[in-house]
Design a protein around this motif. Sequence first.
Motif, short mmCIF file in Angstrom:
data_model
loop_
_atom_site.label_atom_id
_atom_site.label_comp_id
_atom_site.label_asym_id
_atom_site.label_seq_id
_atom_site.Cartn_x
_atom_site.Cartn_y
_atom_site.Cartn_z
N GLU A 97 21.95 -31.32 30.97
CA GLU A 97 22.66 -30.33 30.15
C GLU A 97 24.16 -30.60 30.14
OE1 GLU A 97 23.26 -25.49 29.83
OE2 GLU A 97 21.73 -26.30 31.19
N LYS A 98 24.72 -30.92 31.31
CA LYS A 98 26.16 -31.22 31.39
C LYS A 98 26.49 -32.49 30.62
CE LYS A 98 27.30 -29.05 35.84
NZ LYS A 98 27.73 -29.31 37.23
N VAL A 99 25.66 -33.52 30.77
CA VAL A 99 25.89 -34.78 30.05
C VAL A 99 25.82 -34.54 28.55
CG1 VAL A 99 25.03 -37.12 29.63
CG2 VAL A 99 25.01 -36.20 31.95
N SER A 100 24.82 -33.75 28.11
CA SER A 100 24.66 -33.46 26.68
C SER A 100 25.88 -32.76 26.11
CB SER A 100 23.41 -32.60 26.45
OG SER A 100 22.25 -33.30 26.80
N THR A 101 26.40 -31.79 26.84
CA THR A 101 27.58 -31.04 26.38
C THR A 101 28.78 -31.96 26.19
OG1 THR A 101 26.82 -29.05 27.53
CG2 THR A 101 29.13 -29.12 26.89
N SER A 102 29.03 -32.81 27.19
CA SER A 102 30.17 -33.75 27.11
C SER A 102 29.95 -34.77 26.01
CB SER A 102 30.34 -34.48 28.45
OG SER A 102 30.63 -33.57 29.48
N LEU A 103 28.71 -35.27 25.89
CA LEU A 103 28.42 -36.31 24.90
C LEU A 103 28.50 -35.77 23.48
CD1 LEU A 103 27.70 -39.28 24.76
CD2 LEU A 103 25.28 -38.67 24.89
N GLU A 104 28.13 -34.53 23.27
CA GLU A 104 28.23 -33.94 21.94
C GLU A 104 29.68 -33.85 21.46
OE1 GLU A 104 26.15 -30.29 22.36
OE2 GLU A 104 24.17 -31.18 21.99
N LYS A 105 30.60 -33.56 22.38
CA LYS A 105 32.03 -33.52 22.04
C LYS A 105 32.52 -34.91 21.63
CE LYS A 105 33.24 -29.61 25.06
NZ LYS A 105 33.97 -29.22 26.28
N ILE A 106 32.09 -35.92 22.40
CA ILE A 106 32.49 -37.30 22.10
C ILE A 106 31.88 -37.75 20.78
CG2 ILE A 106 32.23 -39.70 22.85
CD1 ILE A 106 32.44 -38.65 25.76
N LEU A 107 30.62 -37.40 20.55
CA LEU A 107 29.95 -37.77 19.29
C LEU A 107 30.68 -37.15 18.10
CD1 LEU A 107 27.60 -39.07 17.79
CD2 LEU A 107 26.24 -37.03 18.26
N SER A 108 31.17 -35.93 18.26
CA SER A 108 31.92 -35.26 17.20
C SER A 108 33.20 -36.03 16.88
CB SER A 108 32.26 -33.84 17.62
OG SER A 108 33.04 -33.20 16.65
N GLN A 109 33.89 -36.52 17.92
CA GLN A 109 35.12 -37.30 17.72
C GLN A 109 34.83 -38.61 16.98
OE1 GLN A 109 36.09 -37.21 22.04
NE2 GLN A 109 38.14 -36.58 21.40
N ILE A 110 33.75 -39.28 17.39
CA ILE A 110 33.37 -40.54 16.74
C ILE A 110 33.01 -40.29 15.27
CG2 ILE A 110 31.67 -42.42 16.70
CD1 ILE A 110 31.46 -42.13 19.76
N SER A 111 32.26 -39.21 15.01
CA SER A 111 31.84 -38.88 13.64
C SER A 111 33.05 -38.59 12.75
CB SER A 111 30.90 -37.67 13.66
OG SER A 111 29.73 -37.95 14.38
N GLU A 112 34.02 -37.87 13.28
CA GLU A 112 35.23 -37.55 12.50
C GLU A 112 35.97 -38.81 12.09
OE1 GLU A 112 37.81 -34.74 14.41
OE2 GLU A 112 36.22 -33.24 14.63
N LEU A 113 36.07 -39.75 13.02
CA LEU A 113 36.72 -41.03 12.69
C LEU A 113 35.93 -41.80 11.66
CD1 LEU A 113 38.13 -42.64 15.99
CD2 LEU A 113 39.41 -41.94 13.98
N ALA A 114 34.61 -41.88 11.85
CA ALA A 114 33.75 -42.65 10.94
C ALA A 114 33.80 -42.09 9.53
CB ALA A 114 32.32 -42.67 11.46
N GLU A 115 33.94 -40.76 9.41
CA GLU A 115 33.95 -40.11 8.10
C GLU A 115 35.20 -40.45 7.29
OE1 GLU A 115 33.41 -36.00 8.93
OE2 GLU A 115 31.29 -36.24 9.48
N THR A 116 36.25 -40.94 7.94
CA THR A 116 37.47 -41.32 7.22
C THR A 116 37.38 -42.72 6.62
OG1 THR A 116 38.59 -42.33 9.14
CG2 THR A 116 38.83 -39.95 8.86
N ALA A 117 36.31 -43.46 6.97
CA ALA A 117 36.23 -44.89 6.61
C ALA A 117 36.14 -45.12 5.11
CB ALA A 117 35.06 -45.54 7.33
N ASP A 118 35.44 -44.23 4.38
CA ASP A 118 35.31 -44.43 2.93
C ASP A 118 36.67 -44.29 2.24
OD1 ASP A 118 32.61 -44.89 3.11
OD2 ASP A 118 32.04 -42.81 2.73
#
Length: 459
Positions: A194-215
Amino acid sequence: MKEFDTIAAIATASGEGGISIIRVSGDKSLTIVEKIFRAKNGKSILNMAPYTMRYGHIIDIDNNDLIDEVLVSYMMGPRSFTAENTVEINCHGGVFSTKKVLEEVIKAGARIAEPGEFTKRAFLNGRIDLSQAEAVMDIISSKTELSMKAAVYQSEGRISKEIGKIREGLLELIAHIEATVDYPEDDLEEMTSEKVSTSLEKILSQISELAETADEGKILREGINTVIVGKPNVGKSSLLNTLLSEKRAIVTDIPGTTRDVIEEYINIGGVAVKIIDTAGIRETEDVVEKIGVEKSKEKINEADLVILMLDISRALDDEDKEIINYIKDKKYIVLLNKSDLDSKLNRKELNILNSKYIFEISAKTGIGIDKLKETIKELFFKGEVKSKDLIITNVRHKEALIRAKENCTSALSALKNTFAIDLASIDIRNAWLCLGEITGDTLEEDLIDKIFKEFCLGK
């Protein structure tokens, strides 16, 4: 610092000009230039103070003949672009004189630099990371002020810092997981799924935000690949000429005048727009025109944006409807040209297209051109083009982010379905490796070589 032999290349554009610069980089750069340089004050440049210049002449190493009047500057490593001792020879511009000076540098002991080798050395010597190195070429090849600013921000390490923060977060997760798995008996904070999932979801959100700027970033870096299509004689070439403010395309009343694809760049709100004027799409028996029509269809398939031009003074026919069906699933703008004439076009026949992107213009008088430009910005940048935001402009970076995102998603799936944090750790580590490819920390050497070979010779 790595040890390399001394390299040299022409750092300025080829052709005639006031000044050309030959860049020499490596431990022996001063010694090599000393062999062919005669200072006006008679002093040796071996004792030359760093970040100063000397005036004198380049001579032929074989017979001491004067070749050119020059200024020599010296930058001492690691405070130079390559982080090595670097000498730059400022000689008179011109193809022959510049090549002759470079030839003497090579005869004195340097070798010709490979494409991108100066920047590659800056990277290998730790002065810049790979994303900053790639930004150097983006600055050189930028076509608008906005694309140049975006490249400058990248060269300053803004993307590297953001990627570094995300990688640190992933590494911290990996360390906590491995400590929990390997040392369960020690008094350590236990990392549950549960702790790993919470931390990883925050990191995944940061990666997704960056990836969305690529277009948007790709458009900012490369421009909008825009093709003008339509039947012959609807005003495609007139539109191109209006946008360029010059008579680039031949305009006549004869259908099929444009036999080939014409390409030009224009600047719309700071974004480079590559405008392609194609041959009219129609059934034809003319062999040359048939080739042009096939090229037009190829360009539609490759385009980021299709501008369809229709003649408002004529009713739609089967050829028009064929083109409409051909573009309906793409990003498009439909221009009803010749707005100064009486309309005979039935707009209901355009119902399969979005009315928001259909409007009247006059390519001849310029009416509606400003609306066209605003609509292009709306389609790609939500009406506002920004360069100061953190934007991913490099396709290689986008691919690395997507793979990192996939690995994080896979790790979350493993945590949800198995609660096995050690299995999730494998995917988290892979995500960390993927992001390291952006800065060059985890990229294979052969791929690094391939990236730098795309650079120009003097960089």
